[in-house]
Design an enzyme around this catalytic site. Sequence first.
Site, PDB file in Angstrom:
ATOM      1  N   ALA A 199     -18.927 -15.399 -41.429  1.00  0.00           N
ATOM      2  CA  ALA A 199     -18.739 -15.040 -40.020  1.00  0.00           C
ATOM      3  C   ALA A 199     -18.282 -16.217 -39.165  1.00  0.00           C
ATOM      4  CB  ALA A 199     -20.037 -14.461 -39.474  1.00  0.00           C
ATOM      5  N   THR A 206     -15.677 -16.681 -35.467  1.00  0.00           N
ATOM      6  CA  THR A 206     -16.229 -16.944 -34.118  1.00  0.00           C
ATOM      7  C   THR A 206     -15.132 -17.459 -33.181  1.00  0.00           C
ATOM      8  OG1 THR A 206     -16.933 -19.154 -34.831  1.00  0.00           O
ATOM      9  CG2 THR A 206     -18.600 -17.395 -34.876  1.00  0.00           C
ATOM     10  N   GLN A 226     -16.965 -12.458 -46.706  1.00  0.00           N
ATOM     11  CA  GLN A 226     -18.164 -11.661 -46.393  1.00  0.00           C
ATOM     12  C   GLN A 226     -17.916 -10.880 -45.097  1.00  0.00           C
ATOM     13  OE1 GLN A 226     -22.010 -14.145 -47.215  1.00  0.00           O
ATOM     14  NE2 GLN A 226     -20.346 -15.622 -46.837  1.00  0.00           N
ATOM     15  N   ASP A 276     -14.291  -7.768 -40.614  1.00  0.00           N
ATOM     16  CA  ASP A 276     -13.446  -7.614 -39.431  1.00  0.00           C
ATOM     17  C   ASP A 276     -11.963  -7.440 -39.747  1.00  0.00           C
ATOM     18  OD1 ASP A 276     -14.241 -11.098 -38.902  1.00  0.00           O
ATOM     19  OD2 ASP A 276     -12.518 -10.300 -39.978  1.00  0.00           O
ATOM     20  N   HIS A 282     -18.353  -7.371 -48.370  1.00  0.00           N
ATOM     21  CA  HIS A 282     -19.287  -6.553 -47.590  1.00  0.00           C
ATOM     22  C   HIS A 282     -18.583  -5.377 -46.927  1.00  0.00           C
ATOM     23  CE1 HIS A 282     -22.134 -10.277 -47.332  1.00  0.00           C
ATOM     24  NE2 HIS A 282     -22.137  -9.729 -48.511  1.00  0.00           N
ATOM     25  N   CYS A 325     -21.196  12.729 -48.014  1.00  0.00           N
ATOM     26  CA  CYS A 325     -20.273  13.158 -49.093  1.00  0.00           C
ATOM     27  C   CYS A 325     -19.182  12.138 -49.386  1.00  0.00           C
ATOM     28  CB  CYS A 325     -19.627  14.500 -48.692  1.00  0.00           C
ATOM     29  SG  CYS A 325     -18.429  14.379 -47.340  1.00  0.00           S
ATOM     30  N   CYS A 369     -18.584  18.101 -44.362  1.00  0.00           N
ATOM     31  CA  CYS A 369     -19.947  18.567 -44.661  1.00  0.00           C
ATOM     32  C   CYS A 369     -20.894  18.456 -43.466  1.00  0.00           C
ATOM     33  CB  CYS A 369     -20.522  17.778 -45.849  1.00  0.00           C
ATOM     34  SG  CYS A 369     -21.078  16.108 -45.380  1.00  0.00           S
ATOM     35  N   SER A 410     -23.490 -19.399 -43.731  1.00  0.00           N
ATOM     36  CA  SER A 410     -24.802 -20.064 -43.913  1.00  0.00           C
ATOM     37  C   SER A 410     -25.242 -19.982 -45.370  1.00  0.00           C
ATOM     38  CB  SER A 410     -25.848 -19.370 -43.028  1.00  0.00           C
ATOM     39  OG  SER A 410     -25.977 -17.999 -43.438  1.00  0.00           O
ATOM     40  N   ASN A 455     -18.240 -26.271 -42.430  1.00  0.00           N
ATOM     41  CA  ASN A 455     -19.189 -25.462 -41.670  1.00  0.00           C
ATOM     42  C   ASN A 455     -19.670 -26.223 -40.443  1.00  0.00           C
ATOM     43  OD1 ASN A 455     -20.338 -22.749 -41.946  1.00  0.00           O
ATOM     44  ND2 ASN A 455     -22.297 -23.832 -41.753  1.00  0.00           N
TER      45      ASN A 455
HETATM   46  N1  APR Z   1     -16.460 -23.074 -37.656  1.00  0.00           N
HETATM   47  C1  APR Z   1     -17.242 -23.391 -38.724  1.00  0.00           C
HETATM   48  N2  APR Z   1     -18.489 -22.889 -38.918  1.00  0.00           N
HETATM   49  C2  APR Z   1     -18.937 -22.027 -37.979  1.00  0.00           C
HETATM   50  C3  APR Z   1     -18.191 -21.659 -36.836  1.00  0.00           C
HETATM   51  C4  APR Z   1     -16.895 -22.231 -36.694  1.00  0.00           C
HETATM   52  N3  APR Z   1     -16.107 -21.948 -35.635  1.00  0.00           N
HETATM   53  N4  APR Z   1     -18.926 -20.786 -36.096  1.00  0.00           N
HETATM   54  C5  APR Z   1     -20.097 -20.619 -36.764  1.00  0.00           C
HETATM   55  N5  APR Z   1     -20.107 -21.356 -37.885  1.00  0.00           N
HETATM   56  C6  APR Z   1     -21.137 -21.433 -38.932  1.00  0.00           C
HETATM   57  C7  APR Z   1     -22.549 -21.285 -38.414  1.00  0.00           C
HETATM   58  O1  APR Z   1     -23.068 -22.552 -38.093  1.00  0.00           O
HETATM   59  C8  APR Z   1     -23.267 -20.665 -39.624  1.00  0.00           C
HETATM   60  O2  APR Z   1     -23.765 -21.680 -40.490  1.00  0.00           O
HETATM   61  O3  APR Z   1     -20.927 -20.310 -39.759  1.00  0.00           O
HETATM   62  C9  APR Z   1     -22.162 -19.914 -40.350  1.00  0.00           C
HETATM   63  C10 APR Z   1     -22.291 -18.410 -40.189  1.00  0.00           C
HETATM   64  O4  APR Z   1     -23.450 -18.008 -40.889  1.00  0.00           O
HETATM   65  P1  APR Z   1     -24.014 -16.511 -40.672  1.00  0.00           P
HETATM   66  O5  APR Z   1     -24.064 -16.232 -39.226  1.00  0.00           O
HETATM   67  O6  APR Z   1     -25.261 -16.406 -41.494  1.00  0.00           O
HETATM   68  O7  APR Z   1     -22.875 -15.584 -41.283  1.00  0.00           O
HETATM   69  P2  APR Z   1     -22.592 -15.289 -42.811  1.00  0.00           P
HETATM   70  O8  APR Z   1     -22.972 -16.460 -43.660  1.00  0.00           O
HETATM   71  O9  APR Z   1     -21.209 -14.809 -42.911  1.00  0.00           O
HETATM   72  O10 APR Z   1     -23.611 -14.078 -43.097  1.00  0.00           O
HETATM   73  C11 APR Z   1     -23.504 -13.443 -44.336  1.00  0.00           C
HETATM   74  O11 APR Z   1     -25.059 -11.787 -43.568  1.00  0.00           O
HETATM   75  O12 APR Z   1     -25.867 -10.223 -42.066  1.00  0.00           O
HETATM   76  C12 APR Z   1     -25.079 -10.419 -43.160  1.00  0.00           C
HETATM   77  O13 APR Z   1     -23.373  -8.942 -43.729  1.00  0.00           O
HETATM   78  C13 APR Z   1     -23.655 -10.016 -42.892  1.00  0.00           C
HETATM   79  O14 APR Z   1     -21.677 -10.860 -43.996  1.00  0.00           O
HETATM   80  C14 APR Z   1     -22.845 -11.237 -43.283  1.00  0.00           C
HETATM   81  C15 APR Z   1     -23.809 -11.991 -44.177  1.00  0.00           C
END
Ligand code: APR
Length: 254
Positions: A30, A34, A107, A110, A125, A136, A154, A193, A214
């Site tokens: 995710a 962002t 993961q 979008d 995902h 169904c 259905c 994460s 990250n």
């Molecule tokens: N650049 C780099 N890292 C970023 C940025 C950015 N612009 N913005 C956020 N992050 C980092 C955050 O610090 C965090 O460590 O990205 C990481 C996002 O981690 P999560 O929010 O846990 O997202 P993700 O790892 O994709 O979650 C996995 O959890 O809830 C489920 O299905 C959902 O696919 C998702 C899965």
Amino acid sequence: MNGTLPEDAALSAVADWLSASSSTVVLTGAGMSTESGLPDFRSTSGWWKQIDPRRVASVEALEQNYSLFAEFYRMRLERLHDCQPHRGHLILAEWERRGIVSAIVTQNVDGLHQRAGSNQVAELHGSLSRIRCHACGTGAAVERFMNGDRCGRCGGKLRPAVVLFGEMLPEDAWEHAVQAISRAELLLVIGTSLEVYPASQLPLMTRGRVVMINAEETALDHRFALTIRGKAGETLQQLERLLTGKNEEDGSEK
Ligand code: APR
């Protein structure tokens, strides 16, 4: 080389590895979206800091509190409607065209990698914009879900084809991801994460080098060849500059 280096040295090393690698795969989370305006899940502004995922992103939520479930996903679809892929997505798509990246495993639900032009994308995902009947399995247009309609076949509950907590990952996407990542010479892990199983295991299943890009530390950083603490879009642009030797802002040659 382990741990973190001064940023320039780390970026140069990764650019060299990207140039030399005959099979580079990118695993995104995710944090890759962002900068397009979509919240992630676990950083301070993330979805799961605002709402308990079991209440909105689980099979139990769908079956026992469908109105809250549907409201949450309609709100996420509305937000997605106003978002565009950012420069990081576009660079990864360009790298696919130039043969630098062979596959993206995401993961994210979008669809921003595909909208940016990436073709080889495994959605671990699922996809927010693909709607199906929970009972169904019949597909339905997104508009039907946004309007609160039921399944035309259905009468069952419509839902996005995302993997809810308590559901299995799509087998074909998982198999594709394991094949690509296990064979990769280089794996870039961007914006995740690594807290959700089984996607979190993928970086440990490769024969190649792993580079983590990250914004925050993760529990698995110490397992990787290099960790770059930074933003996805900015870091990918810095790597692109090193690969092409030109400064994208003014287009000048170095
Ligand atoms: N650049 C780099 N890292 C970023 C940025 C950015 N612009 N913005 C956020 N992050 C980092 C955050 O610090 C965090 O460590 O990205 C990481 C996002 O981690 P999560 O929010 O846990 O997202 P993700 O790892 O994709 O979650 C996995 O959890 O809830 C489920 O299905 C959902 O696919 C998702 C899965």
